[in-house]
Design an enzyme around this catalytic site. Structure first.
Site, PDB file in Angstrom:
ATOM      1  N   GLU A  47      -6.405 -13.315   0.089  1.00 57.28           N
ATOM      2  CA  GLU A  47      -6.871 -13.588   1.430  1.00 57.28           C
ATOM      3  C   GLU A  47      -6.459 -15.005   2.098  1.00 57.28           C
ATOM      4  O   GLU A  47      -6.381 -15.218   3.029  1.00 57.28           O
ATOM      5  CB  GLU A  47      -8.389 -13.458   1.367  1.00 57.28           C
ATOM      6  CG  GLU A  47      -9.140 -12.397   1.081  1.00 57.28           C
ATOM      7  CD  GLU A  47     -10.703 -12.487   0.869  1.00 57.28           C
ATOM      8  OE1 GLU A  47     -11.263 -12.443   1.986  1.00 57.28           O
ATOM      9  OE2 GLU A  47     -11.198 -12.923  -0.167  1.00 57.28           O
ATOM     10  N   GLY A  59      -6.657  -1.778   3.362  1.00 63.02           N
ATOM     11  CA  GLY A  59      -8.115  -2.019   3.531  1.00 63.02           C
ATOM     12  C   GLY A  59      -8.504  -3.222   4.480  1.00 63.02           C
ATOM     13  O   GLY A  59      -9.299  -2.965   5.199  1.00 63.02           O
ATOM     14  N   ALA A  93     -12.817  -9.871  -1.888  1.00 62.62           N
ATOM     15  CA  ALA A  93     -13.039 -11.282  -2.110  1.00 62.62           C
ATOM     16  C   ALA A  93     -11.723 -11.904  -2.720  1.00 62.62           C
ATOM     17  O   ALA A  93     -12.285 -13.010  -3.603  1.00 62.62           O
ATOM     18  CB  ALA A  93     -14.567 -11.845  -2.440  1.00 62.62           C
ATOM     19  N   GLY A 131      12.428  14.271  25.940  1.00 59.32           N
ATOM     20  CA  GLY A 131      11.989  13.561  24.611  1.00 59.32           C
ATOM     21  C   GLY A 131      10.687  13.325  24.421  1.00 59.32           C
ATOM     22  O   GLY A 131      10.301  12.989  23.222  1.00 59.32           O
ATOM     23  N   THR A 152       8.265  11.259  25.163  1.00 59.81           N
ATOM     24  CA  THR A 152       7.902  10.111  24.968  1.00 59.81           C
ATOM     25  C   THR A 152       6.833   9.868  26.114  1.00 59.81           C
ATOM     26  O   THR A 152       6.010   8.877  25.905  1.00 59.81           O
ATOM     27  CB  THR A 152       8.714   9.215  24.930  1.00 59.81           C
ATOM     28  OG1 THR A 152       9.681   9.339  26.082  1.00 59.81           O
ATOM     29  CG2 THR A 152       9.687   9.275  23.807  1.00 59.81           C
ATOM     30  N   SER A 153       6.785  10.476  27.212  1.00 59.07           N
ATOM     31  CA  SER A 153       5.836  10.076  28.322  1.00 59.07           C
ATOM     32  C   SER A 153       4.819  11.443  28.395  1.00 59.07           C
ATOM     33  O   SER A 153       3.631  10.932  28.592  1.00 59.07           O
ATOM     34  CB  SER A 153       6.807  10.148  29.565  1.00 59.07           C
ATOM     35  OG  SER A 153       5.761   9.779  30.627  1.00 59.07           O
ATOM     36  N   CYS A 176       0.858  -1.116   0.229  1.00 61.25           N
ATOM     37  CA  CYS A 176       0.067  -0.103  -0.091  1.00 61.25           C
ATOM     38  C   CYS A 176       0.926   1.226   0.002  1.00 61.25           C
ATOM     39  O   CYS A 176       0.440   2.188  -0.488  1.00 61.25           O
ATOM     40  CB  CYS A 176      -1.185   0.129   1.101  1.00 61.25           C
ATOM     41  SG  CYS A 176      -0.336   0.598   2.759  1.00 61.25           S
ATOM     42  N   LEU A 209      16.406  16.488  38.418  1.00 60.67           N
ATOM     43  CA  LEU A 209      17.555  15.549  38.333  1.00 60.67           C
ATOM     44  C   LEU A 209      18.515  15.710  37.490  1.00 60.67           C
ATOM     45  O   LEU A 209      18.509  15.951  36.162  1.00 60.67           O
ATOM     46  CB  LEU A 209      16.590  13.799  37.930  1.00 60.67           C
ATOM     47  CG  LEU A 209      17.671  12.849  37.800  1.00 60.67           C
ATOM     48  CD1 LEU A 209      18.094  12.433  38.968  1.00 60.67           C
ATOM     49  CD2 LEU A 209      16.823  11.778  37.246  1.00 60.67           C
ATOM     50  N   CYS A 238       3.274   3.115   4.585  1.00 59.32           N
ATOM     51  CA  CYS A 238       4.471   3.055   5.888  1.00 59.32           C
ATOM     52  C   CYS A 238       5.977   2.965   5.089  1.00 59.32           C
ATOM     53  O   CYS A 238       6.832   3.393   5.773  1.00 59.32           O
ATOM     54  CB  CYS A 238       4.220   1.626   6.609  1.00 59.32           C
ATOM     55  SG  CYS A 238       5.028   0.303   5.567  1.00 59.32           S
TER      56      CYS A 238
END
Length: 1256
Positions: free
Chosen positions: A1187, A723, A1005, A183, A185-186, A60, A327, A63
């Protein structure tokens, strides 16, 4: 990729990041490179981009830019990376289409030792000297940093970045509530998903003192500002410099740093942020706590030290930072001789997952003895904070390190580390078991280390021996990437070189995917006067809507309107499936209204101000069992029967009854649901750009919703970012609601669901509960089988009836059983409506059939593969629904899979391994498959195409299929190229549009390429027929000459192609028909290894043989097989949907819902396409493989089941266990019953309300 100058080493550091977590303000002084900056199809491709496309590593393509950037960053740091570095770089990237193997193959071509077969001249070489340089202006800024404080102000938030430590401490004293953000990230996820808000944020990024590292003779001090990736490098360097006895704590930290989150997160997250966040699942805090780490704090008042201990981790004020303190650094002491430190963690999958339970354990023994001098144990995941087992440890001091101590320790730990049955996160009994299983592993590890010391000191104390059978418990599964062979079919020697059919042609958009230039729905630039829409959904599962107060929302700046059901000019969906709730909501996530505003942020803010008053209604049904009790069903029962089942049961040797539970599955397409609706100035016309598998359905739904003719609405689909069935029906709902907004406001409307809402609203694969009764002879021959299935359809019909029918039709799989009864019902529950998903019921239903086979094998004392062979179709025969077929290809696939996988010899090796190992077990399974392709209705197989030839000879092809990543456009051009006998470079596909090809059928299908290929073929043949006289007249002419002549002779150069479809029908009254045009056959063999102490598993090898007949494009088809297999493997192993007792979906993102990652792919992964002798009625005798591979993922499930069964037999746990999918670590661990599962306390389910409920 972010590039910064490291102030300590003065080197430029490149690192990949998770873009959605990075505040723009934090990038001051950094260079940012996106995929567009790496290369372009218009200028020059980077080798990374070229190789991923040419290796068929994109489907696709959604990514692909992320994959490219992870690999590009790796190559900027390591031009010749190792395999380990490549895996680490890609570990945080997700792909739902490819199955990862080709992506890794493209990356391997850069590695020092390349294991891929490729010709050097196939790709352009990587030349590091040609990469972008770090901008000189930024370099000057970094070398002479400004010390002044930078302030970025937004509407609600101020970002303050001081230039010196002194300024930072002053700011912290002035704004003690302001968090330090490194960062993000939290804090980032907390702000986004939990609504946390901080008006002032302090960024310590420019404070070099917070990144200092100092080494002393007794320990290591690491600056709190160092990223976890830097911490990993610092520790690895220290481990290489010091003797082993001094680095025990560092090694334990390194072990967890390899699997903590992903490299992209480790590149951003800071050590200080990780410690101060004190998440209960923290992987490092338990180790730092037992390793006696010290926190160095600093404020305007000065410095002080506090221990990182259980009081700090529990957040006690006396042991915590003061509001004005920060810290500065963390001191981690060296370990010493006779000190042993270990770390353990178990998560849903090996990488990129939060731990269910983790632990740090440290013991010091009196020198030369086995007496405990000091002991520290800390656990994460078993409480609101990291839990220290201090009392247990104190009681064990002075005890010898032996079996008696182990028993006592387990008892003490279970008393002290107690979890209530309702504990958040669930998995309570599993977590209790891990508490003691981890300690047992630690016990063995220490004994093993003592054994090494004994060899060095022969006169020392005698220690307990470890049985050789137990040694494998000490080894963690290594993280490895897949290797393997893909066997394509040969193209016949008679085929012309120009003819592309049957050749592994690269995906048409592959290079555009890799450069980020492929346009998806939401990449369309903002249009004039565009508004943004956000949906408002129900927070109750079943309730009457008393009132909806919109006043506060409408008063907010930028909010234009709120769309409700009252604004719909036409029909509000159907009676059973409304677009928007009117008086009653049927599930959490039911759409009630939609806010339209100038920006997404304004629209989202407004949704929080809408006040909805509910009155709860009864009954509230979530589980299949509840639906059965309340007789709550969506459609009548579907039933097929052959032979005489009751009579057959009376004549068999044995009968087994059992249950199978299969969980649901989220589509998790990379591109969430999205639509852009643009109203035109006249005639109520609309242009709709939508991510869908069925644009005609969107068009029809919008037409009925707005009460305007279909011919005024044009739906455009360029490409879809995945999809898998989830974009067949649902996009019509979002398109219709957005269209109502567009008509009411007169503005273009953009609606884009975020992942959380997409998962909440859209539903997924139907969870299934099945009961079976199987009668068989002692030799394994099955004489009778009765299966009753119930699927959880959710609150509306959607595709549930069709899924139930498909499931019943396909239940027999590859087996000829004379007496069968299959029954199926779709349950109505108060959950979001479940819908179409790749395989359409087959992957759930056939798991019951294969579980019957396994149960029969266990009772007969035979191997499951023997039972499968004995009961498989052998000759031309008829299915349960009386459709004739030949199983010849099925048997060939089975035999070839047995052969290619060396099944029988490896089965013996597995048995040998299992005899020698008590805590690790291997399992093997081989599964056959008969998968029916297509819809059970002729009208759903029709297709049309439109082909234009232009006067320059170029050809434009349009057809009714949608590009979802499955390469349909590539295959259509291959068909047109063959038919017209012109090169693919002369052909082009622009988009799928309802204006060019009307009345299309959903691309689903597995038949998209089949039927649209026939339509394209038909159009091309019509055109060639018209051109015949001209070609005969001038046979030596060129294509361009012929087209020019045709135009001059007024011959139409445009043709509509049409395919009427395969005949397919099913008469449910009679229980017979010819519902499917053809079958795809296949077989898969998988081998796994499980850790009986933790439930983890490792996929060792998978071999797949698939019948593609005559593949149109073997590279694309193998990609489909691999991708669907990995997706199926996810369904059966890691993908688990969790619902609260109130019907709220917990797992609404990649944090909680785990699709397979690159390290989940089998170590050896071989796929072969079987050359077929049969010729199905399809385009060039090809077959649709979209499929079928999904169910073959169950070979991994049954291999795990095989390993578990071996462990249970060895432990004399003989009673049958209920088959539950997915085979998560929790289920595997608890099924491997042993002394540790028996010693844990168990709660009576009636005494508490569980955190989550099973809906299957």
């Amino acid at each position: 990729m972010v590039s910064k100058r490291d102030p300590l080493s003065a080197n430029i550091r490149h690192f990949s990041i998770t873009a959605c977590l990075v505040p723009i303000c934090s990038l001051y002084g950094a260079a940012v490179t996106t995929v567009e900056g790496v290369g372009s199809i218009n200028t020059r491709l980077h080798p990374v981009q070229e190789r991923i496309a040419k290796s068929h590593g994109t489907q696709c393509g959604f990514c692909t830019p992320g994959m490219v950037m992870s690999m590009y960053t790796l190559l900027r740091n390591h031009p010749q990376p190792s395999e380990e570095q490549l895996l680490e770089a890609l570990g945080g990237n997700l792909c739902r289409c490819t199955g990862y193997r080709p992506i890794l193959a493209s990356g391997r071509t850069f590695c020092v030792i390349c294991t891929e077969l490729f010709a050097e001249d196939e790709f352009q070489p990587l030349d590091p000297t040609q990469e972008l340089i770090f901008p000189p202006e930024l370099l000057r800024m970094a070398e002479k940093p400004e010390k002044q404080t930078l302030i970025f102000r937004g509407e609600r938030v101020a970002w303050i970045s001081p230039g010196t430590l002194k300024d930072l401490l002053e700011l912290k004293a002035k704004h003690p509530e302001a968090p330090l953000i490194s960062g993000n990230t939290s804090l980032g996820p907390a702000v986004k998903s939990q609504g946390h808000f901080h008006p002032i944020l302090l960024s310590p990024a420019r404070i070099s003192e917070l990144s200092m590292v100092s080494k002393t003779s007794d320990g290591l001090t690491i600056g709190a500002g160092c990223s976890l990736a830097q911490v990993k490098d610092i520790l690895a360097e220290r481990v290489s410099e010091l003797p082993e006895e001094k680095t025990q704590t560092y090694r334990a930290l390194l072990k967890h740093l390899r699997s903590l989150a992903s490299q992209q997160i480790r590149n951003m997250a800071s050590l200080g942020g990780h410690i101060i966040s004190r998440h209960c699942y923290s992987d490092l805090n338990p180790i730092l706590a037992v390793g006696n780490a010290t926190l160095n704090l600093i404020s305007e008042e000065g410095t002080r030290q506090i221990p990182l201990n259980e009081h700090f981790l529990a957040g006690l004020a006396s042991a915590d930072l003061k509001p004005e303190e920060i810290l500065e650094s963390v001191y981690i002491p060296h370990s010493q001789k006779w000190e042993f430190v270990s770390a353990f963690r178990q998560a849903q999958c090996q990488q990129n997952a939060l731990a269910d339970v983790n632990a740090g354990m440290r013991v010091i023994l009196k020198e030369g003895t086995d007496t405990i001098k000091d002991l520290s144990i800390a656990y994460g995941g078993v409480g609101a904070a990291t839990v220290s087992a201090q009392k247990s440890c104190q009681q064990l001091v002075g005890r010898p390190w032996n079996e008696l101590m182990l028993e006592e320790a387990c008892r003490l730990l279970l008393e002290e580390v107690s979890l209530p049955g309702w504990a958040p996160g669930g998995k309570v009994e599993f977590k209790r078991t891990l508490v003691v299983s981890f300690f047992f592993k630690f016990y063995l590890e220490v004994l093993q280390e003592l054994k090494k010391l004994v060899k060095l000191m022969p006169d020392s104390h005698h220690y307990p021996e470890i049985s050789d059978q137990f040694l494998s418990a000490l080894e963690d599964f290594p993280i490895t990437g897949p290797q393997g062979v893909q066997r394509y079919q040969r193209v016949g020697s008679h085929q012309s070189l120009q003819d592309p059919v049957g050749r592994p042609i690269m995906h048409l958009s592959g290079l555009k995917h890799a450069t980020g230039e492929a346009i998806f729905c939401d990449d369309i630039p903002m249009v004039d006067r565009e508004l943004f829409m956000v949906l408002v959904t129900s927070t109750r599962a079943h309730a009457k809507i008393i009132s909806v107060d919109l006043s506060e929302a409408l008063d907010l700046p930028g909010v234009i309107d709120v769309i409700t059901a009252e604004d719909i000019p036409g029909t509000n969906g159907s009676e059973d499936d409304k677009l928007m709730a009117v008086d009653e909501v049927l599930c959490v996530g039911h759409i009630i209204c939609a806010v339209v505003a100038e920006t997404e942020v304004q629209a989202k803010s407004a949704t929080e101000k809408i006040k909805i008053t509910y009155e709860d209604l009864e009954p509230v049904i979530f589980t299949i069992n509840d639906a059965i009790k309340h007789n709550s069903f969506l459609c009548p029962e579907k039933k097929l029967e052959q032979g005489n089942v009751e009579e057959a049961f009376e004549k068999v040797d044995q009968i087994v009854e059992g249950e199978v539970h299969v969980g649901g599955q989220e589509h998790f397409y990379m591109e969430t649901q999205r639509v852009l609706v643009i109203p035109k100035a006249e005639d109520k016309e609309l242009d709709i750009y939508v991510s869908t598998q069925d644009p005609a359905h969107v068009q029809k739904t919008v037409s009925s919703t707005l009460n305007i003719p279909i011919n005024r609405i044009t739906c455009h689909v360029k490409r879809v970012g995945g999809g898998f069935g989830g974009k067949v029906g649902r996009p019509a709902v979002f398109g219709a609601i957005a269209a109502v907004g567009a008509i009411k406001t007169g503005h273009p409307i953009r609606l884009v669901l975020d992942r959380k809402d997409d998962m909440l609203i859209t539903g997924g694969r139907h969870p299934l509960f099945g009961k079976y009764k199987v009668g068989f002879m002692n030799n394994g021959r099955i004489k009778a089988l009765d299966i009753e299935c119930f699927v959880n359809g959710g609150c509306m019909l959607d595709d549930s009836e069709l899924v139930t029918e498909s499931l019943i039709l396909k239940l027999e799989n590859a087996y000829k059983i004379r007496n069968l009864r299959f029954r199926g019902r779709a349950c109505m529950t108060n959950l979001p409506s479940n819908t179409a998903f790749r395989g359409f019921g087959f992957p759930q239903g056939t798991l019951i059939t294969e579980s019957c086979i396994t149960a029969v094998a266990a009772k007969c004392g035979l191997l499951p593969e023997k039972i499968r062979e004995k009961n498989m179709y052998k000759t031309v025969d008829k299915t349960i629904y009386k459709q004739a077929f030949s199983p010849e290809t099925l048997i060939r696939c089975w035999n070839e899979c047995l052969d290619k996988s060396s099944f029988h010899s490896r089965r013996m090796q597995v048995e040998e391994f299992n005899k020698k190992n008590y805590w690790k077990k291997k399992g093997m399974a081989i599964i056959p498959m008969k998968f029916s392709v297509g819809f059970a209705a002729t009208s759903y197989h029709q297709a049309a195409a439109l082909v234009h030839i232009y006067t320059d000879g170029s050809v434009l092809v349009t057809h009714g299929g949608n590009e979802l990543g499955q390469g349909i456009h590539t295959k259509m051009l291959q068909v047109a190229s063959r038919e017209l006998n012109i090169p693919m470079s002369s052909l082009h596909i622009c988009e799928t549009s309802t204006a060019t090809v009307p009345n299309t059928i959903a691309t689903a299908a597995s038949i998209g390429s089949d039927v649209n290929g026939r339509a394209v073929q038909n159009a091309c043949q019509i055109l060639l027929k018209r051109l015949e006289p001209i070609i005969k007249k001038n046979p030596e002419g060129t294509w361009e000459d012929w087209i020019e002549s045709a135009f001059e002779q007024r011959i139409s150069l445009s043709a509509t192609g049409y395919f009427r479809g395969y005949k397919a029908f099913m008469d449910w009254e009679k229980g017979e028909g010819d519902p499917f045009p053809y079958y795809v056959y296949g077989a898969a063999c998988s081998e796994v290894e499980i850790d009986c102490l933790t439930g983890a598993h490792k996929k060792i090898r998978t071999d797949i043989v698939m019948d593609a007949c005559c593949s149109l494009n073997p590279a694309i088809d193998i990609g489909q097989v691999e991708g669907s297999f990995i997706q199926g493997m996810g369904l059966y192993t890691t993908e688990e949907l969790k619902y609260s007792p109130e019907g709220v979906l917990y797992s609404r993102g990649p944090d909680e819902y785990k699709i397979p990652t690159i390290t989940d792919v089998p170590e050896e992964f071989n796929v072969s396409l079987l050359p077929s002798s049969q010729t199905p009625p399809t385009i060039y005798s090809s077959k649709g493989l979209g499929e079928s591979g999904m169910f073959l993922g169950s070979s991994v499930f049954f291999a795990i089941t095989d390993a578990v069964a071996t462990a249970r037999r060895e432990r004399d746990t003989v009673e049958d266990f209920t088959v539950r999918s997915p085979a998560t670590p929790e289920r595997v661990r608890m099924a491997c019953a042993d002394r540790f599962t028996e010693m844990i306390p168990r709660d009576d389910p009636k005494t508490f309300r569980p955190w989550s409920i099973p809906i299957a």
